[in-house]
Design a protein around this motif. Sequence first.
Motif, short mmCIF file in Angstrom:
data_model
loop_
_atom_site.label_atom_id
_atom_site.label_comp_id
_atom_site.label_asym_id
_atom_site.label_seq_id
_atom_site.Cartn_x
_atom_site.Cartn_y
_atom_site.Cartn_z
N LYS A 35 0.69 -1.29 0.10
CA LYS A 35 0.06 0.01 0.13
C LYS A 35 0.97 1.33 0.09
O LYS A 35 0.39 2.26 0.13
N GLY A 36 2.31 1.22 -0.47
CA GLY A 36 2.86 2.37 -0.43
C GLY A 36 3.45 2.39 1.14
O GLY A 36 2.93 2.03 2.10
N GLY A 37 4.51 3.39 1.42
CA GLY A 37 5.13 3.69 2.57
C GLY A 37 6.12 4.69 2.66
O GLY A 37 6.06 5.64 1.80
N GLY A 38 7.22 4.46 3.34
CA GLY A 38 8.44 5.45 3.45
C GLY A 38 9.49 4.77 2.50
O GLY A 38 9.38 3.88 1.83
N GLY A 39 10.68 5.62 2.75
CA GLY A 39 12.01 5.10 2.18
C GLY A 39 11.76 4.94 0.55
O GLY A 39 11.23 5.65 -0.14
N VAL A 40 12.48 3.82 0.23
CA VAL A 40 12.12 3.27 -1.18
C VAL A 40 10.82 3.26 -1.72
O VAL A 40 10.61 3.59 -2.84
N ASP A 41 10.18 2.77 -0.84
CA ASP A 41 8.72 2.40 -1.26
C ASP A 41 7.95 3.68 -1.67
O ASP A 41 7.33 3.78 -2.56
N GLY A 42 8.02 4.80 -0.76
CA GLY A 42 7.43 5.71 -0.98
C GLY A 42 8.04 6.62 -2.08
O GLY A 42 7.15 7.32 -2.97
N ALA A 43 9.27 6.56 -2.18
CA ALA A 43 9.89 7.36 -3.49
C ALA A 43 9.40 6.71 -4.87
O ALA A 43 9.06 7.43 -5.71
N ILE A 44 9.32 5.36 -4.69
CA ILE A 44 8.83 4.64 -6.31
C ILE A 44 7.32 5.07 -6.31
O ILE A 44 6.81 5.34 -7.26
N ASN A 45 6.61 5.02 -5.19
CA ASN A 45 5.15 5.15 -5.25
C ASN A 45 4.84 6.67 -5.93
O ASN A 45 4.10 7.02 -6.47
N ARG A 46 5.66 7.52 -5.22
CA ARG A 46 5.48 9.08 -5.59
C ARG A 46 6.01 9.23 -6.98
O ARG A 46 5.06 10.12 -7.52
N ALA A 47 6.90 8.68 -7.64
CA ALA A 47 7.32 8.88 -8.84
C ALA A 47 6.58 8.25 -9.88
O ALA A 47 6.19 8.80 -11.01
N ALA A 48 5.85 6.96 -9.50
CA ALA A 48 5.41 6.36 -10.54
C ALA A 48 3.66 6.91 -10.59
O ALA A 48 2.83 6.56 -11.47
N GLY A 49 3.01 7.48 -9.46
CA GLY A 49 1.87 7.98 -9.37
C GLY A 49 0.89 7.07 -8.74
O GLY A 49 1.17 5.89 -8.60
N PRO A 50 -0.44 7.54 -8.65
CA PRO A 50 -1.36 6.72 -7.79
C PRO A 50 -1.74 5.44 -8.44
O PRO A 50 -2.40 4.72 -7.72
N ARG A 51 -1.65 5.30 -9.49
CA ARG A 51 -1.81 3.90 -10.13
C ARG A 51 -1.04 2.96 -9.71
O ARG A 51 -1.59 1.57 -9.86
N LEU A 52 0.14 3.29 -9.18
CA LEU A 52 0.96 2.01 -8.91
C LEU A 52 0.42 1.34 -7.54
O LEU A 52 0.32 0.13 -7.52
N VAL A 53 0.03 2.23 -6.66
CA VAL A 53 -0.47 1.80 -5.38
C VAL A 53 -1.65 0.91 -5.64
O VAL A 53 -1.89 -0.18 -4.96
N GLU A 54 -2.71 1.46 -6.57
CA GLU A 54 -3.87 0.79 -6.89
C GLU A 54 -3.75 -0.65 -7.43
O GLU A 54 -4.28 -1.61 -7.15
N ALA A 55 -2.52 -0.62 -8.33
CA ALA A 55 -2.20 -1.80 -9.11
C ALA A 55 -1.59 -2.86 -8.27
O ALA A 55 -1.85 -4.12 -7.98
N SER A 56 -0.68 -2.35 -7.16
CA SER A 56 -0.01 -3.36 -6.28
C SER A 56 -0.93 -3.78 -5.19
O SER A 56 -0.97 -5.03 -4.80
N ARG A 57 -1.65 -2.82 -4.91
CA ARG A 57 -2.60 -3.27 -3.42
C ARG A 57 -3.60 -4.37 -3.87
O ARG A 57 -3.91 -5.42 -3.29
N ALA A 58 -3.86 -4.43 -5.22
CA ALA A 58 -4.92 -5.66 -5.67
C ALA A 58 -4.06 -7.00 -5.72
O ALA A 58 -4.71 -7.88 -5.88
N LEU A 59 -2.78 -7.03 -5.73
CA LEU A 59 -2.09 -8.15 -5.75
C LEU A 59 -1.60 -8.70 -4.17
O LEU A 59 -1.04 -9.49 -3.96
N GLY A 60 -1.86 -7.75 -2.96
CA GLY A 60 -1.55 -8.08 -1.91
C GLY A 60 -2.48 -8.70 -0.85
O GLY A 60 -3.86 -8.69 -1.57
N PRO A 61 -2.34 -9.00 0.11
CA PRO A 61 -0.87 -8.89 0.75
C PRO A 61 -0.21 -10.14 0.34
O PRO A 61 -0.75 -10.98 -0.03
N ILE A 62 1.17 -9.89 0.57
CA ILE A 62 2.25 -10.96 0.31
C ILE A 62 2.94 -11.03 1.39
O ILE A 62 3.29 -10.01 2.45
#
Length: 177
Positions: A35-62
């Motif tokens: 669902k996004g977070g801090g550090g590398v995760d936050g940086a990648i999600n900010r750069a990729a835009g909100p669709r990345l969180v939506e797409a990844s969240r649909a595949l979780g949890p892992i």
Amino acid sequence: MQRTINDMHIECVKGDITRQCDIDIIVNAANKQLKGGGGVDGAINRAAGPRLVEASRALGPIEAGEAVITPAFDLPNDHVIHCVGPVYSQSQPVAEQLASCYREAMGLAVEASAESIAFPAISCGVYGYPLEEAAGIALTTVAECAAKGTRVGLVRFVLFSDDALAAFSNALGALRQ
């Protein structure tokens, strides 16, 4: 620092993983809920835009050691592989879970026909994994993939700090052919 093992070029650089324009796939050090977070995760999600969180969240949890793949959306890459690294502890099988992150990501990269992949220092931030130990596991695992003939031509470790770069470069230099 760079080396070639069985036609796989492996390199360690200091930089921003979201700015690897010449890389097909970047790896995200994700949390279990994706669902996004801090550090590398936050940086990648900010750069990729909100669709990345939506797409990844649909595949979780892992779970720790597992990985899933999504499109990269607004990033300059084709895909993002989300790996959940282990929280460091001396009482759990964290070394195998960390190695599994790298193996799973390499396998997903092959399935996606990627020629290149970039990794951060998975679990070395808030998850507390000691840099030297994590670097040894990461580089050994990728070298094992190279020895098995994994069809990814370039593996780049993109490290944020001088300490991380030194640890990963030392681990790369210590690899046996």
